[in-house]
Design a protein around this motif. Structure first.
Motif, mmCIF file in Angstrom:
data_model
loop_
_atom_site.group_PDB
_atom_site.id
_atom_site.type_symbol
_atom_site.label_atom_id
_atom_site.label_comp_id
_atom_site.label_asym_id
_atom_site.label_seq_id
_atom_site.Cartn_x
_atom_site.Cartn_y
_atom_site.Cartn_z
ATOM 1 N N LEU A 98 1.898 -8.133 -4.310
ATOM 2 C CA LEU A 98 0.593 -8.113 -3.647
ATOM 3 C C LEU A 98 0.832 -8.260 -2.154
ATOM 4 C CD1 LEU A 98 -2.551 -8.220 -3.763
ATOM 5 C CD2 LEU A 98 -2.309 -10.714 -3.775
ATOM 6 N N SER A 99 0.286 -7.337 -1.372
ATOM 7 C CA SER A 99 0.360 -7.448 0.090
ATOM 8 C C SER A 99 -0.853 -8.218 0.583
ATOM 9 C CB SER A 99 0.373 -6.060 0.742
ATOM 10 O OG SER A 99 1.535 -5.353 0.386
ATOM 11 N N ILE A 100 -0.638 -9.099 1.558
ATOM 12 C CA ILE A 100 -1.717 -9.887 2.155
ATOM 13 C C ILE A 100 -1.510 -9.881 3.666
ATOM 14 C CG2 ILE A 100 -2.863 -12.136 2.264
ATOM 15 C CD1 ILE A 100 -1.580 -12.768 -0.481
ATOM 16 N N ALA A 101 -2.543 -9.509 4.416
ATOM 17 C CA ALA A 101 -2.478 -9.515 5.880
ATOM 18 C C ALA A 101 -2.525 -10.953 6.395
ATOM 19 C CB ALA A 101 -3.642 -8.714 6.459
ATOM 20 N N ALA A 102 -2.067 -11.142 7.629
ATOM 21 C CA ALA A 102 -2.161 -12.452 8.271
ATOM 22 C C ALA A 102 -3.636 -12.849 8.358
ATOM 23 C CB ALA A 102 -1.536 -12.395 9.661
ATOM 24 N N GLN A 103 -3.871 -14.146 8.319
ATOM 25 C CA GLN A 103 -5.241 -14.665 8.307
ATOM 26 C C GLN A 103 -6.072 -14.101 9.464
ATOM 27 O OE1 GLN A 103 -5.495 -18.933 8.248
ATOM 28 N NE2 GLN A 103 -7.657 -18.904 7.714
ATOM 29 N N GLY A 104 -7.262 -13.618 9.135
ATOM 30 C CA GLY A 104 -8.178 -13.096 10.131
ATOM 31 C C GLY A 104 -7.858 -11.698 10.625
ATOM 32 N N THR A 105 -6.911 -11.007 9.963
ATOM 33 C CA THR A 105 -6.507 -9.657 10.402
ATOM 34 C C THR A 105 -6.547 -8.675 9.242
ATOM 35 O OG1 THR A 105 -4.139 -9.875 9.942
ATOM 36 C CG2 THR A 105 -4.914 -10.701 12.077
ATOM 37 N N THR A 106 -6.328 -7.418 9.569
ATOM 38 C CA THR A 106 -6.143 -6.355 8.586
ATOM 39 C C THR A 106 -4.797 -5.706 8.873
ATOM 40 O OG1 THR A 106 -8.516 -5.932 8.475
ATOM 41 C CG2 THR A 106 -7.078 -4.178 7.699
ATOM 42 N N MET A 107 -4.092 -5.362 7.822
ATOM 43 C CA MET A 107 -2.795 -4.697 7.944
ATOM 44 C C MET A 107 -2.929 -3.309 7.312
ATOM 45 S SD MET A 107 0.891 -6.118 6.539
ATOM 46 C CE MET A 107 0.261 -6.434 4.897
ATOM 47 N N THR A 108 -2.320 -2.306 7.921
ATOM 48 C CA THR A 108 -2.403 -0.942 7.393
ATOM 49 C C THR A 108 -1.073 -0.531 6.780
ATOM 50 O OG1 THR A 108 -4.017 -0.383 9.099
ATOM 51 C CG2 THR A 108 -2.972 1.444 7.941
ATOM 52 N N GLU A 109 -1.148 -0.075 5.531
ATOM 53 C CA GLU A 109 0.003 0.477 4.833
ATOM 54 C C GLU A 109 -0.279 1.953 4.546
ATOM 55 O OE1 GLU A 109 1.191 -3.466 2.156
ATOM 56 O OE2 GLU A 109 0.479 -1.666 1.158
ATOM 57 N N HIS A 110 0.633 2.818 4.937
ATOM 58 C CA HIS A 110 0.595 4.205 4.486
ATOM 59 C C HIS A 110 1.604 4.276 3.353
ATOM 60 C CE1 HIS A 110 -1.546 4.928 8.247
ATOM 61 N NE2 HIS A 110 -1.993 6.010 7.641
ATOM 62 N N ILE A 111 1.169 4.790 2.214
ATOM 63 C CA ILE A 111 2.011 4.750 1.020
ATOM 64 C C ILE A 111 2.238 6.134 0.441
ATOM 65 C CG2 ILE A 111 1.174 2.437 0.434
ATOM 66 C CD1 ILE A 111 -0.212 4.077 -2.022
ATOM 67 N N VAL A 112 3.289 6.204 -0.372
ATOM 68 C CA VAL A 112 3.485 7.329 -1.277
ATOM 69 C C VAL A 112 3.759 6.711 -2.638
ATOM 70 C CG1 VAL A 112 4.851 9.353 -1.879
ATOM 71 C CG2 VAL A 112 4.414 8.821 0.533
ATOM 72 N N PHE A 113 2.861 6.984 -3.596
ATOM 73 C CA PHE A 113 3.026 6.532 -4.971
ATOM 74 C C PHE A 113 3.648 7.676 -5.758
ATOM 75 C CE2 PHE A 113 1.396 6.651 -9.318
ATOM 76 C CZ PHE A 113 1.879 5.442 -9.796
ATOM 77 N N LEU A 114 4.703 7.388 -6.502
ATOM 78 C CA LEU A 114 5.377 8.368 -7.347
ATOM 79 C C LEU A 114 5.267 7.899 -8.787
ATOM 80 C CD1 LEU A 114 8.600 8.645 -5.181
ATOM 81 C CD2 LEU A 114 6.714 10.280 -5.224
ATOM 82 N N GLY A 115 4.545 8.646 -9.599
ATOM 83 C CA GLY A 115 4.376 8.234 -10.989
ATOM 84 C C GLY A 115 3.468 9.168 -11.751
#
Length: 133
Positions: free
Chosen positions: A105-122
């Motif tokens: 589980l990814s969690i951003a630092a408190q009070g912020t938003t974090m952006t992940e660009h992903i590629v899911f293979l499945g």
């Protein structure tokens, strides 16, 4: 199915470097796909690559897993990726390799938003399953 744990690769780490004309290419550790390919074929499902963008909040929640593999690029922000065994700090520029069945589980630092660009293979219909620890 035996699974590996989540691996974080820092932007300043690389396995090999190639200079090609005016470009520099940095390659990171290989993420094996043969087991995933065989599992999807046995289930007679379609193997897909699904690119996406996740805006990660600072909210804690349940770990989850995928039967597929996810490669995530942290493009903005910082936080942690939780696994069964540890919390790993992550920041802009990091790459997260999430093998099949690895609880995370990814969690951003408190009070912020974090952006992940992903590629899911499945498999086409396998996006996420909740894991209750």
């Amino acid at each position: 199915m035996h699974h590996q744990d989540v691996q974080v690769i820092r932007a300043d780490e690389h396995a090999s470097h190639y200079q090609i004309t005016d470009a520099s290419c940095f390659y990171f550790p290989i993420l094996p796909l043969q087991g995933l390919i065989q599992a999807v074929q046995q289930e007679k499902k379609e193997l897909v690559a699904l690119p996406g963008r996740i805006e990660v909040s600072d909210k804690n929640g349940s770990l989850h897993y995928h039967h597929g593999v996810t490669i995530a690029f942290i493009t903005a922000g910082f936080g942690i990726v939780k696994t069964l065994s540890k919390d790993i700090p992550i920041r802009t520029g990091d790459i997260i390799l999430i093998p099949s069945m690895a609880r995370h589980l990814s969690i951003a630092a408190q009070g912020t938003t974090m952006t992940e660009h992903i590629v899911f293979l499945g498999a086409k219909d396998d996006l996420q399953a909740v894991y209750d620890a």
